[in-house]
Scaffold this motif. Sequence first.
Motif, PDB file in Angstrom:
ATOM      1  N   LEU A  17       0.847  -1.193   0.000  1.00  0.00           N
ATOM      2  CA  LEU A  17       0.000   0.000   0.000  1.00  0.00           C
ATOM      3  C   LEU A  17       0.879   1.238   0.000  1.00  0.00           C
ATOM      4  CD1 LEU A  17      -2.632  -1.129   2.651  1.00  0.00           C
ATOM      5  CD2 LEU A  17      -2.795  -1.293   0.169  1.00  0.00           C
ATOM      6  N   ARG A  18       0.442   2.251  -0.730  1.00  0.00           N
ATOM      7  CA  ARG A  18       1.242   3.470  -0.862  1.00  0.00           C
ATOM      8  C   ARG A  18       0.463   4.675  -0.373  1.00  0.00           C
ATOM      9  NH1 ARG A  18       6.366   1.595  -1.771  1.00  0.00           N
ATOM     10  NH2 ARG A  18       6.332  -0.013  -3.386  1.00  0.00           N
ATOM     11  N   GLY A  19       1.189   5.634   0.179  1.00  0.00           N
ATOM     12  CA  GLY A  19       0.595   6.911   0.541  1.00  0.00           C
ATOM     13  C   GLY A  19      -0.230   6.854   1.807  1.00  0.00           C
ATOM     14  N   VAL A  53      -3.188   3.115  -0.702  1.00  0.00           N
ATOM     15  CA  VAL A  53      -3.624   2.772  -2.056  1.00  0.00           C
ATOM     16  C   VAL A  53      -2.792   1.608  -2.592  1.00  0.00           C
ATOM     17  CG1 VAL A  53      -3.818   3.615  -4.418  1.00  0.00           C
ATOM     18  CG2 VAL A  53      -4.327   5.138  -2.500  1.00  0.00           C
ATOM     19  N   PRO A  54      -3.433   0.546  -3.115  1.00  0.00           N
ATOM     20  CA  PRO A  54      -2.689  -0.552  -3.764  1.00  0.00           C
ATOM     21  C   PRO A  54      -2.237  -0.116  -5.150  1.00  0.00           C
ATOM     22  CG  PRO A  54      -5.037  -1.014  -3.832  1.00  0.00           C
ATOM     23  CD  PRO A  54      -4.877   0.265  -3.040  1.00  0.00           C
ATOM     24  N   ALA A  55      -1.238   0.742  -5.182  1.00  0.00           N
ATOM     25  CA  ALA A  55      -0.865   1.442  -6.410  1.00  0.00           C
ATOM     26  C   ALA A  55      -0.384   0.496  -7.500  1.00  0.00           C
ATOM     27  CB  ALA A  55       0.218   2.483  -6.103  1.00  0.00           C
ATOM     28  N   PHE A  56       0.379  -0.527  -7.134  1.00  0.00           N
ATOM     29  CA  PHE A  56       0.915  -1.422  -8.161  1.00  0.00           C
ATOM     30  C   PHE A  56      -0.210  -2.124  -8.916  1.00  0.00           C
ATOM     31  CE2 PHE A  56       2.423  -5.505  -9.736  1.00  0.00           C
ATOM     32  CZ  PHE A  56       3.571  -5.125 -10.434  1.00  0.00           C
ATOM     33  N   GLY A  57      -1.235  -2.589  -8.199  1.00  0.00           N
ATOM     34  CA  GLY A  57      -2.351  -3.259  -8.843  1.00  0.00           C
ATOM     35  C   GLY A  57      -3.097  -2.340  -9.793  1.00  0.00           C
ATOM     36  N   ILE A  58      -3.263  -1.073  -9.393  1.00  0.00           N
ATOM     37  CA  ILE A  58      -3.962  -0.101 -10.248  1.00  0.00           C
ATOM     38  C   ILE A  58      -3.175   0.146 -11.523  1.00  0.00           C
ATOM     39  CG2 ILE A  58      -4.680   2.308 -10.415  1.00  0.00           C
ATOM     40  CD1 ILE A  58      -5.256   2.170  -7.366  1.00  0.00           C
ATOM     41  N   VAL A  59      -1.879   0.404 -11.376  1.00  0.00           N
ATOM     42  CA  VAL A  59      -1.048   0.740 -12.542  1.00  0.00           C
ATOM     43  C   VAL A  59      -0.874  -0.473 -13.459  1.00  0.00           C
ATOM     44  CG1 VAL A  59       1.243   1.473 -13.289  1.00  0.00           C
ATOM     45  CG2 VAL A  59       0.142   2.605 -11.343  1.00  0.00           C
TER      46      VAL A  59
END
Length: 489
Positions: free
Chosen positions: A325-327, A331-337
Amino acid sequence: MSTTPTSGKRAAPVAAALGLPAASALVIGSIIGTGVFALPSALAPYGPIALVAFGVVTLGALALALTFGSLAGRTTASGGPYVYAREAFGEFAGFLNAWSYWITAWAGNAAIVVAWVGYVEVFVNTGHKTWISVLLALTGLWIPAAINLTGVRNIGAFQVVTTVLKFVPLVFMATVGLFFVDPHNFGSFNASGQSALGAISAAGAIALFSYLGLEAASVVAGRVREPGRNVPRATVYGTLVCAVIYILGTLAVFGTVSHGGLGSSTAPFTDAANNIFGGTWAGDVVAVAAIVSGIGALNGWTMLCAEMPYAAARDGLFPTAFARLRGKNDVPAFGIVASTVLASLITVFSYTRFDDVFTKIVLLSVLTAVIPYLFSAAAQLYWLLVHGRESLSPKRLARDTTVAALALAFSYWSIQGSGYQTVYYGLFVVLLGVPVYVWLKRDQSLAAAGTDAPRRAPETTLPSPRRSRGLRTNRVGGARKPHPLNHQD
């Protein structure tokens, strides 16, 4: 692809930021994307018999919604179909469901954005130049990704706004539009050249795409306040609302646009509105609603793209990067990107290789979605057969068993209606996950051998139901004790 944590913030319990309105909006927004706006054209080759298929699919979708509602009432962790399959049938089943659903999410985003571009091009790129269409599609994919990267509270607020905006023209078409239906526009009842059963099955596989997302609240249950109460209600209420809008709206379009014109239309609701009022202003309003609707659906599905692998990765059943999770908003940023990159690639490929881009991607998305649906229905049946008599009244047990059996049968029917080619490619893509699973298990075995540490318990594991008759099951809490009837990996 190691499953051992390395860097980045690992998953602590996330804040439950979504209430019942936001969870319901997530379900409705994920279901009603641009699919409903493009579906009449995709169904037009079958003729009005497609409306029969739509009715059958609606009944199946409601059975699935009730099944997911029952499962979510007992299991309040994020992950939805992944969690249900893993709890009932073991880790490999859980992994296959997470992998298949993940494919559905990003491939479905590609289908949604293709339909979305069709309505954007009511205003720009009216000549439908391919390279401009591709740029528009990429823009439509990455705007929701940027919104998701800001955090779940912004996602919930955005879903509520886009859901309200999209409903005005849809409700109008599903009500007022019915008064302008001309029976001569329907054409031949079965225009497909197939048998009636074959036409219903084939049209039903396409129509099911419109209901993908009914499980959205269960996938993000860990982010919903009072999930045991709100997730089932959001799932059932959201599906019912969408069902009414879908059937009446599609009927109105079939009856206000000629059969020949409907098959070649890229914006059928716009054409229907123009035919009702004359001119282009009404069609432009509908096109704006479709654009808003598509962005809302892409926003919700981008969230689901990250949530399912996030839940699986926490349990060591997906690459670790998906669990970071980031921030400050976790936020699960890697999964989104990663998911948006894959959706972008399949969109570009489809625009340069396929003529009927929307239908090709839709059928693949439906197949990979039906696999988790099938496993979820099977998990519900499993629980009812093993624990139902202890926890439910005979009447409730009979009702839930019937609904789950219908959901299971509907899932099988949807698979066979997808066509041989789609099943072939879909099965190939799903089985590509097997080497990934082997690699993950290898890392786990090496880590355990190197530390002599006991295997880590799944973070989303829930306790077995209470054994006393008449008590409702409470599956929230600590690690589950092995049950002799449960599969153990």
